[in-house]
Design a protein around this motif. Structure first.
Motif, PDB file in Angstrom:
ATOM      1  N   UNK A 218     -16.730  18.772-127.024  1.00 17.42           N
ATOM      2  CA  UNK A 218     -15.585  18.964-127.917  1.00 17.42           C
ATOM      3  C   UNK A 218     -15.369  20.433-128.227  1.00 17.42           C
ATOM      4  N   UNK A 219     -16.433  21.165-128.527  1.00 19.96           N
ATOM      5  CA  UNK A 219     -16.305  22.591-128.843  1.00 19.96           C
ATOM      6  C   UNK A 219     -15.786  23.372-127.645  1.00 19.96           C
ATOM      7  N   UNK A 220     -16.233  22.991-126.451  1.00 16.34           N
ATOM      8  CA  UNK A 220     -15.752  23.665-125.247  1.00 16.34           C
ATOM      9  C   UNK A 220     -14.264  23.392-125.037  1.00 16.34           C
ATOM     10  N   UNK A 221     -13.843  22.133-125.221  1.00 17.21           N
ATOM     11  CA  UNK A 221     -12.428  21.778-125.034  1.00 17.21           C
ATOM     12  C   UNK A 221     -11.535  22.492-126.033  1.00 17.21           C
ATOM     13  N   UNK A 222     -12.053  22.759-127.238  1.00 11.86           N
ATOM     14  CA  UNK A 222     -11.271  23.455-128.253  1.00 11.86           C
ATOM     15  C   UNK A 222     -11.324  24.974-128.094  1.00 11.86           C
ATOM     16  N   UNK A 223     -12.038  25.447-127.074  1.00 13.68           N
ATOM     17  CA  UNK A 223     -12.083  26.869-126.787  1.00 13.68           C
ATOM     18  C   UNK A 223     -13.126  27.645-127.561  1.00 13.68           C
ATOM     19  N   UNK A 224     -14.023  26.933-128.273  1.00 12.04           N
ATOM     20  CA  UNK A 224     -15.024  27.621-129.085  1.00 12.04           C
ATOM     21  C   UNK A 224     -16.211  28.115-128.268  1.00 12.04           C
ATOM     22  N   UNK A 225     -16.369  27.584-127.051  1.00 13.82           N
ATOM     23  CA  UNK A 225     -17.470  28.007-126.184  1.00 13.82           C
ATOM     24  C   UNK A 225     -16.874  28.550-124.892  1.00 13.82           C
ATOM     25  N   UNK A 226     -16.811  29.851-124.781  1.00 13.74           N
ATOM     26  CA  UNK A 226     -16.326  30.462-123.544  1.00 13.74           C
ATOM     27  C   UNK A 226     -14.830  30.476-123.364  1.00 13.74           C
ATOM     28  N   UNK A 227     -14.069  30.077-124.396  1.00 12.20           N
ATOM     29  CA  UNK A 227     -12.619  30.073-124.279  1.00 12.20           C
ATOM     30  C   UNK A 227     -12.109  28.843-123.545  1.00 12.20           C
ATOM     31  N   UNK A 228     -10.774  28.732-123.451  1.00 10.14           N
ATOM     32  CA  UNK A 228     -10.171  27.547-122.846  1.00 10.14           C
ATOM     33  C   UNK A 228     -10.374  27.483-121.335  1.00 10.14           C
ATOM     34  N   UNK A 229     -10.657  28.625-120.716  1.00 14.86           N
ATOM     35  CA  UNK A 229     -10.863  28.649-119.270  1.00 14.86           C
ATOM     36  C   UNK A 229     -12.314  28.934-118.918  1.00 14.86           C
ATOM     37  N   UNK A 230     -13.222  28.436-119.726  1.00 14.11           N
ATOM     38  CA  UNK A 230     -14.645  28.569-119.424  1.00 14.11           C
ATOM     39  C   UNK A 230     -14.959  27.827-118.126  1.00 14.11           C
ATOM     40  N   UNK A 231     -16.060  28.158-117.466  1.00 10.85           N
ATOM     41  CA  UNK A 231     -16.411  27.442-116.228  1.00 10.85           C
ATOM     42  C   UNK A 231     -16.485  25.927-116.418  1.00 10.85           C
ATOM     43  N   UNK A 232     -17.036  25.473-117.538  1.00  8.29           N
ATOM     44  CA  UNK A 232     -17.109  24.027-117.777  1.00  8.29           C
ATOM     45  C   UNK A 232     -15.713  23.422-117.897  1.00  8.29           C
ATOM     46  N   UNK A 233     -14.849  24.063-118.678  1.00 10.03           N
ATOM     47  CA  UNK A 233     -13.504  23.532-118.868  1.00 10.03           C
ATOM     48  C   UNK A 233     -12.731  23.457-117.555  1.00 10.03           C
ATOM     49  N   UNK A 234     -12.835  24.491-116.752  1.00 15.49           N
ATOM     50  CA  UNK A 234     -12.105  24.495-115.493  1.00 15.49           C
ATOM     51  C   UNK A 234     -12.639  23.417-114.552  1.00 15.49           C
ATOM     52  N   UNK A 235     -13.952  23.228-114.561  1.00 14.54           N
ATOM     53  CA  UNK A 235     -14.537  22.221-113.686  1.00 14.54           C
ATOM     54  C   UNK A 235     -14.230  20.807-114.170  1.00 14.54           C
ATOM     55  N   UNK A 236     -14.322  20.587-115.472  1.00 16.66           N
ATOM     56  CA  UNK A 236     -14.191  19.230-116.011  1.00 16.66           C
ATOM     57  C   UNK A 236     -12.763  18.832-116.321  1.00 16.66           C
ATOM     58  N   UNK A 237     -11.896  19.789-116.631  1.00 17.81           N
ATOM     59  CA  UNK A 237     -10.579  19.448-117.163  1.00 17.81           C
ATOM     60  C   UNK A 237      -9.390  19.857-116.296  1.00 17.81           C
ATOM     61  N   UNK A 238      -9.565  20.772-115.341  1.00 16.12           N
ATOM     62  CA  UNK A 238      -8.423  21.198-114.534  1.00 16.12           C
ATOM     63  C   UNK A 238      -7.923  20.083-113.619  1.00 16.12           C
ATOM     64  N   UNK A 239      -8.831  19.222-113.201  1.00 12.83           N
ATOM     65  CA  UNK A 239      -8.475  18.097-112.334  1.00 12.83           C
ATOM     66  C   UNK A 239      -8.739  16.782-113.060  1.00 12.83           C
ATOM     67  N   UNK A 240      -7.736  15.888-113.080  1.00 11.27           N
ATOM     68  CA  UNK A 240      -7.960  14.620-113.771  1.00 11.27           C
ATOM     69  C   UNK A 240      -9.037  13.791-113.079  1.00 11.27           C
ATOM     70  N   UNK A 241      -9.204  13.981-111.766  1.00  8.92           N
ATOM     71  CA  UNK A 241     -10.272  13.269-111.063  1.00  8.92           C
ATOM     72  C   UNK A 241     -11.644  13.743-111.546  1.00  8.92           C
ATOM     73  N   UNK A 242     -11.782  15.044-111.731  1.00  5.79           N
ATOM     74  CA  UNK A 242     -13.046  15.568-112.252  1.00  5.79           C
ATOM     75  C   UNK A 242     -13.300  15.089-113.676  1.00  5.79           C
TER      76      UNK A 242
END
Length: 250
Positions: free
Chosen positions: A203-227
């Motif tokens: 949740x903190x990562x999705x809200x941008x509190x950990x590494x911003x909105x384009x953190x490596x986790x966010x890009x890997x987990x959220x950029x693709x709906x399949x991921x």
């Protein structure tokens, strides 16, 4: 009338009506969540700016009304059901210490987080995006805050999609699993510590509190709906196999 006998008991009519309302509202809420993530977002990427703007103003705006109020009703009916099931005259009985209660609390954690994301993040930022589309369509200047608002809403929406998978699992199998699952009185503290850490980090990562909105986790987990789907099942597997199967049993 038979309907009013033991009306507020866990097996009474109020529980049945509340569960029906909870399911109907929940189907509407999660169905629209999946529509936004699996259908609308990929489609919008292929539309022209004008077509996307019109769809935002005439389709997404309407869908978001049903989306957020379905989330509200799901939440309210859920709280009602928790209150009914935790109401017992059995001495020493604590619903939240039994396997069903633990499962419901796990699902409730994700469900309430999703509800807060809908009203506190997704809708607040989508209002900016839709308002910007309406203003531009009327010949006004674009709002420079719109792209950032769209990113915040998108991250929270994908986070909700991820959370929906363990949420639905723990909510549904509680009512329909029967003897399928067993949980003892083992390391409840360790179980909740693990669940809360995983929940908080995502949740903190999705809200941008950990590494911003384009953190490596966010890009890997959220950029693709399949991921995002895969990440949801991975989260469920970790909670189930480590928490439910290893930590909770005696």
């Amino acid at each position: 009338m038979e309907l009013f006998n033991n009306f507020g008991d866990p097996d009474g009519a109020l529980s049945v009506l509340g569960r029906a309302g909870h399911i109907l509202a929940g189907v509407t809420w999660i169905g629209l969540l999946y529509f936004f993530n699996f259908v609308q977002v990929p489609a919008f990427a292929e539309l022209s700016d004008g077509a996307r703007s019109e769809a935002l103003r005439k389709l997404t705006f309407r869908a978001l009304w049903w989306f957020r109020y379905a989330a509200l009703l799901t939440f309210l009916f859920g709280i009602l059901l928790v209150g009914i099931n935790s109401n017992s005259d059995i001495p020493g009985y604590n619903y939240f210490e039994c396997p069903s209660g633990t499962a419901i609390l796990t699902g409730l954690l994700f469900g309430i987080t999703m509800f807060v994301n809908v009203w506190g993040v997704i809708w607040r930022n989508q209002k900016i995006v839709i308002g910007n589309a309406e203003n531009v369509a009327a010949g006004g200047e674009a709002n420079p805050e719109a792209p950032a608002a769209a990113k915040r809403a998108a991250r929270a929406s994908r986070c909700n999609t991820l959370f929906s998978i363990p949420m639905l699992w723990f909510m549904v199998f509680t009512a329909h699993g029967g003897g399928f699952y067993e949980a003892g009185n083992g390391s409840t503290i360790l179980y909740w510590l693990m669940v809360l850490i995983l929940w908080g980090l995502i949740e903190a990562s999705a809200l941008g509190f950990i590494g911003g909105f384009d953190s490596p986790f966010n890009k890997q987990a959220f950029d693709s709906h399949k991921n995002t789907i895969w990440a949801g099942f991975i989260l469920l597997a970790v909670i189930w196999f480590i928490g439910w199967e290893l930590l909770l049993p005696v």
